[in-house]
Design a protein around this motif. Sequence first.
Motif, PDB file in Angstrom:
ATOM      1  N   PHE A   1       0.825  -1.203   0.000  1.00 41.08           N
ATOM      2  CA  PHE A   1       0.000   0.000   0.000  1.00 41.08           C
ATOM      3  C   PHE A   1       0.861   1.255   0.000  1.00 41.08           C
ATOM      4  O   PHE A   1       0.732   2.137  -0.863  1.00 41.08           O
ATOM      5  N   GLU A   2       1.774   1.350   0.952  1.00 37.94           N
ATOM      6  CA  GLU A   2       2.636   2.514   1.041  1.00 37.94           C
ATOM      7  C   GLU A   2       3.521   2.651  -0.197  1.00 37.94           C
ATOM      8  O   GLU A   2       3.790   3.758  -0.674  1.00 37.94           O
ATOM      9  N   THR A   3       3.962   1.515  -0.739  1.00 39.84           N
ATOM     10  CA  THR A   3       4.798   1.548  -1.938  1.00 39.84           C
ATOM     11  C   THR A   3       4.049   2.161  -3.115  1.00 39.84           C
ATOM     12  O   THR A   3       4.587   3.003  -3.835  1.00 39.84           O
ATOM     13  N   MET A   4       2.785   1.763  -3.299  1.00 34.68           N
ATOM     14  CA  MET A   4       2.021   2.299  -4.425  1.00 34.68           C
ATOM     15  C   MET A   4       1.650   3.758  -4.215  1.00 34.68           C
ATOM     16  O   MET A   4       1.602   4.535  -5.180  1.00 34.68           O
ATOM     17  N   VAL A   5       1.395   4.173  -2.973  1.00 33.88           N
ATOM     18  CA  VAL A   5       1.104   5.591  -2.709  1.00 33.88           C
ATOM     19  C   VAL A   5       2.309   6.441  -3.102  1.00 33.88           C
ATOM     20  O   VAL A   5       2.180   7.473  -3.775  1.00 33.88           O
ATOM     21  N   GLN A   6       3.498   6.015  -2.678  1.00 37.64           N
ATOM     22  CA  GLN A   6       4.700   6.769  -3.045  1.00 37.64           C
ATOM     23  C   GLN A   6       4.914   6.759  -4.554  1.00 37.64           C
ATOM     24  O   GLN A   6       5.265   7.786  -5.149  1.00 37.64           O
ATOM     25  N   PHE A   7       4.694   5.624  -5.187  1.00 37.20           N
ATOM     26  CA  PHE A   7       4.865   5.484  -6.631  1.00 37.20           C
ATOM     27  C   PHE A   7       3.956   6.448  -7.387  1.00 37.20           C
ATOM     28  O   PHE A   7       4.388   7.149  -8.305  1.00 37.20           O
ATOM     29  N   LEU A   8       2.696   6.535  -6.989  1.00 37.62           N
ATOM     30  CA  LEU A   8       1.736   7.381  -7.705  1.00 37.62           C
ATOM     31  C   LEU A   8       1.929   8.867  -7.412  1.00 37.62           C
ATOM     32  O   LEU A   8       1.756   9.705  -8.301  1.00 37.62           O
ATOM     33  N   LEU A   9       2.285   9.203  -6.180  1.00 37.97           N
ATOM     34  CA  LEU A   9       2.327  10.615  -5.805  1.00 37.97           C
ATOM     35  C   LEU A   9       3.624  11.300  -6.206  1.00 37.97           C
ATOM     36  O   LEU A   9       3.775  12.501  -5.974  1.00 37.97           O
ATOM     37  N   THR A  10       4.548  10.573  -6.828  1.00 39.58           N
ATOM     38  CA  THR A  10       5.751  11.223  -7.349  1.00 39.58           C
ATOM     39  C   THR A  10       5.385  12.444  -8.171  1.00 39.58           C
ATOM     40  O   THR A  10       5.946  13.529  -8.001  1.00 39.58           O
ATOM     41  N   GLU A  11       4.428  12.288  -9.082  1.00 33.11           N
ATOM     42  CA  GLU A  11       3.958  13.423  -9.879  1.00 33.11           C
ATOM     43  C   GLU A  11       2.575  13.898  -9.461  1.00 33.11           C
ATOM     44  O   GLU A  11       2.259  15.093  -9.555  1.00 33.11           O
ATOM     45  N   HIS A  12       1.725  12.999  -8.962  1.00 32.87           N
ATOM     46  CA  HIS A  12       0.335  13.365  -8.743  1.00 32.87           C
ATOM     47  C   HIS A  12       0.097  14.094  -7.417  1.00 32.87           C
ATOM     48  O   HIS A  12      -1.005  14.583  -7.176  1.00 32.87           O
TER      49      HIS A  12
END
Length: 406
Positions: A209-220
Amino acid sequence: MRQGSTSMRNDLPLSGVRVIDLTTVVAGPSASQTLADYGADVIKVEAPGGDTTRHTGPMLEPGMASLFLGSNRNKRSIVLDLKRAECREALFALTDKADIFLHNVRPQKLSSLGLSAADLCARNTRLIYVGLHGFGEDGPYGGRAAYDDIIQALSGVADLNYRHMGEMRYIPTIVADKVAGQMTVHAAIAALYQRERTGLGQIIEVPMFETMVQFLLTEHFNARHLVEAGGETPAESDELGYKRTMAKWRRPFRTSDGYICWMPYSDRDWRAFFCEVGQEVLAEDPRFHGIAARTQNIEALYALLEGFLCVHPTAHWLSTGNRLGIACAPVQRLEELESDPHLAAVGMFQTLPAGDWKMRAVRNPVRMAAGTAMPQCPPRLGEHGEEILREAGFADAIIARILGSA
């Protein structure tokens, strides 16, 4: 670090590193497969029924289904029923001499079997204990079941699709599993590097969960990256999402006979394109002059772009893009990838012997001067059990009892 199977090369980056892999499905197996590609001796520990992916997808041999083949090359397999004391003792013997223990089992279940991080690290202080979990254990979601769909829903993937196309949808790939798998790889390698300095292993948690949040919020995360002196975020920070990637027109553009990916990026690219289509005035339009202005007006810009591209065939624009130095590409179907000339030239697809049938493998994309392991067919269930236990020092009679043949 120890040398593993005699079939493993000793000149690869992770030669001598032994990984005990207690993971199933895709996230963990994709991580251990990458470690194996770099030369680690990965011992896949499976329950008597084997990894569920052994039965997921088409197959030419029972237990060797396509999804399993995609995430388990270059490994060895042993079957251990961890409900049995002698099998747990066998696993202890393996982890006592291992460098990395990798699992995606709920910690509570491992603790009940005496396989917690505290248990194994007390026995082997050099062990790097890696837990690939759905959620960080110290949060309220800790211990919950997690699958790729669950993580895509929670992390914002489905919402991004809704904001982009007006419909709640998952990305049609198990993206959370694979991203978490690669996060696991570099965390494990970083821990190996640190152990070279300290001599000690450590405990690593990789939460999907935390990995995907960081992955997506790099730009978003957009303007919410910014905090003013008074502690307030700018007003526009409420508008999450990177505008260029969220534009509804960001998609393959229609040409007169198909589709193309057409990607002018710099001021020079856009000026060259506008001049090519006889619209020099647009190059000076303040909406499109400079990357900041183009990002703010990306919807209008992309709408204009397709209006120009749709009047000529794809081949015309590919030729034009190459002439002008504008990045462009045809839109390929999945079935066209194996015949792509670039992928063929770099040997991306490899045919491996697998007994009386053959396997088509997609190799690790990384190429290193010191080399990566040549792909080998994933193991049959329990294929290397006797070999692995004999390496661990067990006598034949004990091996037969552990493997259930006596």
